[in-house]
Design a protein around this motif. Structure first.
Motif, PDB file in Angstrom:
ATOM      1  N   LEU A  30      17.920  18.074  90.868  1.00  0.00           N
ATOM      2  CA  LEU A  30      18.268  18.336  89.474  1.00  0.00           C
ATOM      3  C   LEU A  30      17.008  18.777  88.843  1.00  0.00           C
ATOM      4  CD1 LEU A  30      19.548  14.598  88.898  1.00  0.00           C
ATOM      5  CD2 LEU A  30      20.933  16.565  88.500  1.00  0.00           C
ATOM      6  N   ILE A  31      17.282  19.922  87.974  1.00  0.00           N
ATOM      7  CA  ILE A  31      16.141  20.602  87.541  1.00  0.00           C
ATOM      8  C   ILE A  31      15.510  19.940  86.712  1.00  0.00           C
ATOM      9  CG2 ILE A  31      17.302  22.929  87.867  1.00  0.00           C
ATOM     10  CD1 ILE A  31      17.954  22.807  84.855  1.00  0.00           C
ATOM     11  N   PRO A  32      14.059  19.998  86.470  1.00  0.00           N
ATOM     12  CA  PRO A  32      13.119  19.455  85.730  1.00  0.00           C
ATOM     13  C   PRO A  32      12.836  20.212  84.309  1.00  0.00           C
ATOM     14  CG  PRO A  32      11.748  20.552  87.286  1.00  0.00           C
ATOM     15  CD  PRO A  32      13.357  20.769  87.851  1.00  0.00           C
ATOM     16  N   THR A  33      13.384  21.603  84.336  1.00  0.00           N
ATOM     17  CA  THR A  33      13.501  22.420  83.312  1.00  0.00           C
ATOM     18  C   THR A  33      14.245  23.745  83.825  1.00  0.00           C
ATOM     19  OG1 THR A  33      12.137  24.178  82.125  1.00  0.00           O
ATOM     20  CG2 THR A  33      11.346  23.175  84.038  1.00  0.00           C
ATOM     21  N   SER A  34      15.055  24.306  82.871  1.00  0.00           N
ATOM     22  CA  SER A  34      15.747  25.513  83.230  1.00  0.00           C
ATOM     23  C   SER A  34      15.151  26.368  83.458  1.00  0.00           C
ATOM     24  CB  SER A  34      16.788  25.807  82.150  1.00  0.00           C
ATOM     25  OG  SER A  34      16.293  25.979  80.785  1.00  0.00           O
ATOM     26  N   GLU A  35      13.449  26.530  83.292  1.00  0.00           N
ATOM     27  CA  GLU A  35      12.568  27.522  83.963  1.00  0.00           C
ATOM     28  C   GLU A  35      13.172  27.728  85.361  1.00  0.00           C
ATOM     29  OE1 GLU A  35       8.318  27.360  85.922  1.00  0.00           O
ATOM     30  OE2 GLU A  35       8.702  26.290  84.639  1.00  0.00           O
ATOM     31  N   VAL A  36      13.323  26.733  86.233  1.00  0.00           N
ATOM     32  CA  VAL A  36      13.816  26.865  87.589  1.00  0.00           C
ATOM     33  C   VAL A  36      14.789  27.926  87.575  1.00  0.00           C
ATOM     34  CG1 VAL A  36      14.461  25.859  89.708  1.00  0.00           C
ATOM     35  CG2 VAL A  36      12.801  24.615  88.244  1.00  0.00           C
TER      36      VAL A  36
END
Length: 426
Positions: A227-233
């Motif tokens: 699950l992404i910690p931020t959509s930066e990923v």
């Protein structure tokens, strides 16, 4: 990831840069592992070449009727085949050891990043806005929230600590903020809106420097997705493995997504209220650009985040993070801290980082300058534009009234279908 060629050529400078981040000298070990790996790889290549030559020579010897020579060559080929697995294993093992070591080392700080150990050594760049003067004692959002639809009890009942259930106009205001931010970033700031996956694979997390260091701080599914910690990923990893055409104009992407963090290591921090949640929402900005453009792009990105706060008339300050407070993948970071009158303190609401080519090397993202054959690693940047929940908190505390209501900022009323105030339940 770091440039091996640069480390070989500048081992002392590499160690000096890492020392600014509190890392012990490691260049000699890296250079030694690299030499060992290259030596083993050379042996493998030489063995393969000799095996191929000997194999061809066997046919020639047989054609000439030289049986003894053919048998000798067969014995040589057999010996090479027997020894090659050992050399190949040595090259692979040394390569893996080197890559694992490099993966644990943070990015090198930019020259203008101040040295320091923690947030107390950060530098304030500037402040903006006039702090509101209240004729009553302003409350913290955690005290205002329950009467306005910020339901901490139901969130905890459903999911445990650090989850919140928003209801009614409070949920609507949260949604309005996200839509307002997206409109600003796309219509005024030139970002392309995206709707990326919030579940990603190991490669996406590794390429954006979240693995292996931050595995503990992220949530992983039973089928090995994250699950992404931020959509930066998701946004940054969208160019992984690509060779982009000449980046005369940076690629600018934005997304509003759910984000998830286990908050490992943050026990006791912001456990009350809506500041630090396991599930939250952010409008993220990502830029992919040429190396020579990244510094100016960084300043532009921070300005885009600041203009959201200015439009909402929320007082804030810009902070340049020191080496000891900067994130693992960043070479330079600005934080924006918004003023919260209920806490009488500035709190982080956006973090904008230039990672240079650190992420690009990990995910092999390059571009080809116009008219050239050689490719170059891109530079990547990321920033919050803004954290939606924390912006909601800032609006609540700065726009609160003595009766416990919260005035909706004028620029948000079009998104609220005319609702101008959140009224507490009697």
């Amino acid at each position: 990831m770091h440039d091996i060629a640069h480390i070989r050529a500048n081992p002392e400078a590499f160690d000096a840069a890492l020392a600014r981040r509190g890392i012990e000298p490691v260049a000699d070990r890296i250079v030694a592992l690299d030499a060992k790996k290259r030596e083993a790889s050379t042996k493998v290549q030489q063995a393969q070449s000799r095996r191929n030559d000997a194999s061809k020579a066997i046919g020639q010897a047989m054609g000439q009727g030289d049986k003894d020579k053919a048998e000798a060559l067969k014995a040589e080929v057999a010996a090479i085949k027997a020894s090659m697995p050992e050399w190949e294993e040595a090259a692979a093992a040394t390569g893996a050891e080197l890559e694992n070591l490099l993966a644990t080392l943070p990015n090198l700080p930019a020259d203008d990043v101040p040295d320091g150990e923690d947030e107390s050594d950060n530098l304030e760049v500037h402040q903006w806005g006039q702090k509101r003067e209240f004729d009553f004692e302003p409350k913290e959002h955690a005290d205002l929230g329950p009467g306005l639809g910020m339901d901490f009890e139901t969130g905890a009942k459903l999911s445990g600590a650090r989850f919140t259930f928003l209801r009614g106009d409070m949920a609507r205001l949260h949604r309005a903020l996200a839509q307002f931010m997206l409109d600003k970033q796309t219509r005024e700031n030139g970002y392309t809106e995206c709707n990326p996956p919030v579940l990603v694979n190991d490669d996406a997390m590794y390429g954006t420097d979240k693995l292996p260091k931050f595995a503990e701080g992220s949530f992983r599914t039973t089928d090995d997705r994250w699950l992404i910690p931020t959509s930066e990923v998701s946004l940054t990893a969208s160019v992984a493995g690509d060779i982009l055409p000449d980046l005369a104009q940076p690629i600018r992407l934005t997304a509003h997504t759910l984000c998830f963090r286990s908050e490992a290591g943050s026990a006791g921090r912001d456990t009350r209220g809506f500041i630090r949640q396991h599930q939250f929402e952010k409008v993220e900005m990502v830029s992919i650009c040429r190396p020579e453009d990244s510094e100016a792009e960084h300043e532009r990105m921070v300005g885009c985040a600041e203009r959201i706060l200015q439009a909402l008339d929320l007082p804030f300050r810009r902070i340049l993070l020191c080496t000891g407070d900067m994130g693992f993948g960043a070479r330079k970071t600005y934080d924006l801290e918004v003023w919260l009158p209920g806490q009488s303190a500035y709190r982080e609401i956006s973090s904008c980082s230039n990672t240079g080519d650190f992420q690009a090397r990990r995910m092999n993202a390059r571009y080809r300058p116009e008219g050239e054959k050689k490719t170059v690693f891109v530079h990547t940047l990321n920033g919050s534009g803004l954290a939606v929940g924390r912006t909601l908190v800032a609006v609540m505390e700065n726009y609160q009234n003595a009766d416990g209501s919260v005035t909706v900022p004028k620029m948000l009323t079009p998104y609220m279908d005319g609702v101008t105030k959140l009224e507490p339940k009697s």
